[in-house]
Design a protein around this motif. Structure first.
Motif, PDB file in Angstrom:
ATOM      1  N   TRP A 182       0.837  -1.205   0.000  1.00 32.60           N
ATOM      2  CA  TRP A 182       0.000   0.000   0.000  1.00 32.60           C
ATOM      3  C   TRP A 182       0.870   1.252   0.000  1.00 32.60           C
ATOM      4  N   ALA A 183       1.906   1.284   0.855  1.00 30.29           N
ATOM      5  CA  ALA A 183       2.773   2.460   0.944  1.00 30.29           C
ATOM      6  C   ALA A 183       3.461   2.734  -0.392  1.00 30.29           C
ATOM      7  N   ILE A 184       3.921   1.685  -1.062  1.00 34.23           N
ATOM      8  CA  ILE A 184       4.559   1.864  -2.371  1.00 34.23           C
ATOM      9  C   ILE A 184       3.534   2.380  -3.381  1.00 34.23           C
ATOM     10  N   ALA A 185       2.345   1.762  -3.396  1.00 30.49           N
ATOM     11  CA  ALA A 185       1.306   2.172  -4.346  1.00 30.49           C
ATOM     12  C   ALA A 185       0.850   3.604  -4.102  1.00 30.49           C
ATOM     13  N   ALA A 186       0.895   4.038  -2.838  1.00 29.71           N
ATOM     14  CA  ALA A 186       0.475   5.392  -2.483  1.00 29.71           C
ATOM     15  C   ALA A 186       1.633   6.388  -2.558  1.00 29.71           C
ATOM     16  N   SER A 187       2.770   5.962  -3.084  1.00 28.51           N
ATOM     17  CA  SER A 187       3.976   6.795  -3.198  1.00 28.51           C
ATOM     18  C   SER A 187       4.463   7.306  -1.845  1.00 28.51           C
ATOM     19  N   GLN A 188       4.242   6.519  -0.831  1.00 29.29           N
ATOM     20  CA  GLN A 188       4.733   6.825   0.518  1.00 29.29           C
ATOM     21  C   GLN A 188       6.003   5.999   0.762  1.00 29.29           C
ATOM     22  N   MET A 189       7.039   6.344   0.013  1.00 26.87           N
ATOM     23  CA  MET A 189       8.241   5.511   0.005  1.00 26.87           C
ATOM     24  C   MET A 189       8.995   5.531   1.331  1.00 26.87           C
ATOM     25  N   THR A 190       8.934   6.624   2.066  1.00 24.81           N
ATOM     26  CA  THR A 190       9.579   6.649   3.382  1.00 24.81           C
ATOM     27  C   THR A 190       8.881   5.660   4.304  1.00 24.81           C
ATOM     28  N   VAL A 191       7.562   5.649   4.276  1.00 25.18           N
ATOM     29  CA  VAL A 191       6.791   4.699   5.082  1.00 25.18           C
ATOM     30  C   VAL A 191       7.109   3.272   4.630  1.00 25.18           C
ATOM     31  N   ALA A 192       7.159   3.062   3.320  1.00 31.88           N
ATOM     32  CA  ALA A 192       7.476   1.730   2.794  1.00 31.88           C
ATOM     33  C   ALA A 192       8.858   1.278   3.269  1.00 31.88           C
ATOM     34  N   PHE A 193       9.825   2.183   3.221  1.00 31.39           N
ATOM     35  CA  PHE A 193      11.180   1.837   3.672  1.00 31.39           C
ATOM     36  C   PHE A 193      11.183   1.471   5.156  1.00 31.39           C
ATOM     37  N   VAL A 194      10.507   2.279   5.976  1.00 34.30           N
ATOM     38  CA  VAL A 194      10.471   2.023   7.421  1.00 34.30           C
ATOM     39  C   VAL A 194       9.797   0.677   7.703  1.00 34.30           C
ATOM     40  N   VAL A 250      16.560   0.974  -3.112  1.00 37.75           N
ATOM     41  CA  VAL A 250      15.575   1.659  -3.963  1.00 37.75           C
ATOM     42  C   VAL A 250      14.550   2.385  -3.101  1.00 37.75           C
ATOM     43  N   LEU A 251      14.014   1.702  -2.081  1.00 35.78           N
ATOM     44  CA  LEU A 251      13.031   2.334  -1.208  1.00 35.78           C
ATOM     45  C   LEU A 251      13.623   3.522  -0.465  1.00 35.78           C
ATOM     46  N   ALA A 252      14.855   3.365   0.036  1.00 39.94           N
ATOM     47  CA  ALA A 252      15.499   4.470   0.759  1.00 39.94           C
ATOM     48  C   ALA A 252      15.759   5.651  -0.161  1.00 39.94           C
ATOM     49  N   ALA A 253      16.254   5.378  -1.372  1.00 34.17           N
ATOM     50  CA  ALA A 253      16.536   6.465  -2.318  1.00 34.17           C
ATOM     51  C   ALA A 253      15.259   7.217  -2.688  1.00 34.17           C
ATOM     52  N   LEU A 254      14.178   6.469  -2.890  1.00 36.17           N
ATOM     53  CA  LEU A 254      12.907   7.112  -3.222  1.00 36.17           C
ATOM     54  C   LEU A 254      12.314   7.843  -2.012  1.00 36.17           C
ATOM     55  N   GLY A 255      12.424   7.222  -0.852  1.00 38.99           N
ATOM     56  CA  GLY A 255      11.845   7.807   0.357  1.00 38.99           C
ATOM     57  C   GLY A 255      12.584   9.018   0.870  1.00 38.99           C
ATOM     58  N   PHE A 256      13.910   8.966   0.796  1.00 40.00           N
ATOM     59  CA  PHE A 256      14.725  10.051   1.352  1.00 40.00           C
ATOM     60  C   PHE A 256      15.331  10.933   0.266  1.00 40.00           C
ATOM     61  N   LYS A 257      14.900  10.691  -0.966  1.00 40.22           N
ATOM     62  CA  LYS A 257      15.237  11.527  -2.128  1.00 40.22           C
ATOM     63  C   LYS A 257      16.744  11.736  -2.303  1.00 40.22           C
ATOM     64  N   PHE A 258      17.449  10.630  -2.494  1.00 42.59           N
ATOM     65  CA  PHE A 258      18.868  10.738  -2.828  1.00 42.59           C
ATOM     66  C   PHE A 258      19.172   9.884  -4.043  1.00 42.59           C
ATOM     67  N   ASN A 259      20.275  10.211  -4.700  1.00 44.39           N
ATOM     68  CA  ASN A 259      20.700   9.484  -5.892  1.00 44.39           C
ATOM     69  C   ASN A 259      21.506   8.263  -5.446  1.00 44.39           C
ATOM     70  N   ALA A 260      21.010   7.082  -5.756  1.00 41.74           N
ATOM     71  CA  ALA A 260      21.652   5.839  -5.324  1.00 41.74           C
ATOM     72  C   ALA A 260      22.697   5.337  -6.312  1.00 41.74           C
ATOM     73  N   SER A 261      22.930   6.068  -7.385  1.00 37.09           N
ATOM     74  CA  SER A 261      23.874   5.661  -8.416  1.00 37.09           C
ATOM     75  C   SER A 261      25.300   5.766  -7.899  1.00 37.09           C
ATOM     76  N   PRO A 262      26.158   4.853  -8.185  1.00 37.90           N
ATOM     77  CA  PRO A 262      26.090   3.664  -9.029  1.00 37.90           C
ATOM     78  C   PRO A 262      25.706   2.404  -8.260  1.00 37.90           C
ATOM     79  N   TYR A 263      25.428   2.544  -6.958  1.00 39.94           N
ATOM     80  CA  TYR A 263      25.169   1.371  -6.113  1.00 39.94           C
ATOM     81  C   TYR A 263      23.912   0.615  -6.531  1.00 39.94           C
ATOM     82  N   ASP A 264      22.916   1.353  -7.022  1.00 35.49           N
ATOM     83  CA  ASP A 264      21.698   0.682  -7.478  1.00 35.49           C
ATOM     84  C   ASP A 264      21.990  -0.212  -8.684  1.00 35.49           C
ATOM     85  N   ALA A 265      22.816   0.280  -9.597  1.00 33.83           N
ATOM     86  CA  ALA A 265      23.167  -0.520 -10.780  1.00 33.83           C
ATOM     87  C   ALA A 265      24.000  -1.744 -10.391  1.00 33.83           C
ATOM     88  N   ILE A 266      24.894  -1.571  -9.438  1.00 30.89           N
ATOM     89  CA  ILE A 266      25.729  -2.688  -8.975  1.00 30.89           C
ATOM     90  C   ILE A 266      24.862  -3.753  -8.319  1.00 30.89           C
TER      91      ILE A 266
END
Length: 189
Positions: free
Chosen positions: A29-41, A143-159
């Protein structure tokens, strides 16, 4: 007759595992509702609960057959649901979701076929599968942390995505080889 140590029943670790299963729809639900910080927690709480129930079960001799069944179900339900939800929202590539989910369906399908052939396979995760799970959890958390806390996870996400891809494919190959060897044994005939 039930054993006195509650080997089949509910205990604190099993209740914690059931709580993790209850978290699955909340995370989705949190992901679908774009509540990524909640989803991460919620994902972090689920991960912590996995560690706690495992510790309690082992440390205080509270392992049960029910727990042995519920724990992997809770883990798979959480990971598969998160990957599907992130794929639907476009946060991760859909081909990766298909790969991850297909692997699990193939393993379950192989187990069912073995059972139908009256030659059930013992359920024991391979090291490649354990590493795959670690990579999948790490990638989903990043992915959830980057979306929730608005940071660029590159290049770690690709790795991590590459690690998930390689380890998923590698574990499929290893499980397939183990399954072919198992169903080819004389007991299966």
């Amino acid at each position: 007759m039930k054993p006195p140590n509650g080997i089949y029943g509910l205990n604190i670790p099993n209740f914690i595992t059931l709580g993790r299963i209850v978290l699955v729809p909340l995370v989705v639900w949190a992901i679908a509702a774009s509540q990524m910080t909640v989803a991460f927690v919620l994902f972090a709480v689920a991960g912590l609960s996995d560690a706690v129930d495992g510790f309690l079960a082992k440390r205080f001799n509270m392992t049960t057959e029910l727990g042995a069944l519920l724990d992997p179900i809770a883990d798979k339900a959480l990971l598969v649901s998160i990957y599907v939800a992130l794929g639907i929202t476009g946060a991760i590539p859909r081909w990766l979701v298909i790969l991850v989910v297909s692997r699990d369906f193939m393993i379950v399908g192989a187990m069912i076929v073995s059972w139908i052939l009256d030659n059930p396979m013992p359920v024991k995760p391979l090291m490649a599968s354990k590493l795959n799970t670690v990579a999948q959890v790490g990638f989903a958390a990043l992915v959830l942390a980057a979306l929730g806390f608005k940071f660029n996870a590159s290049p770690y996400d690709a790795i991590l995505m590459a690690a998930v891809t390689i380890l998923t494919l590698w574990s499929v190959v290893l499980y397939f080889i183990a399954w072919v060897r198992h169903v080819g044994t004389p007991e299966a005939m």
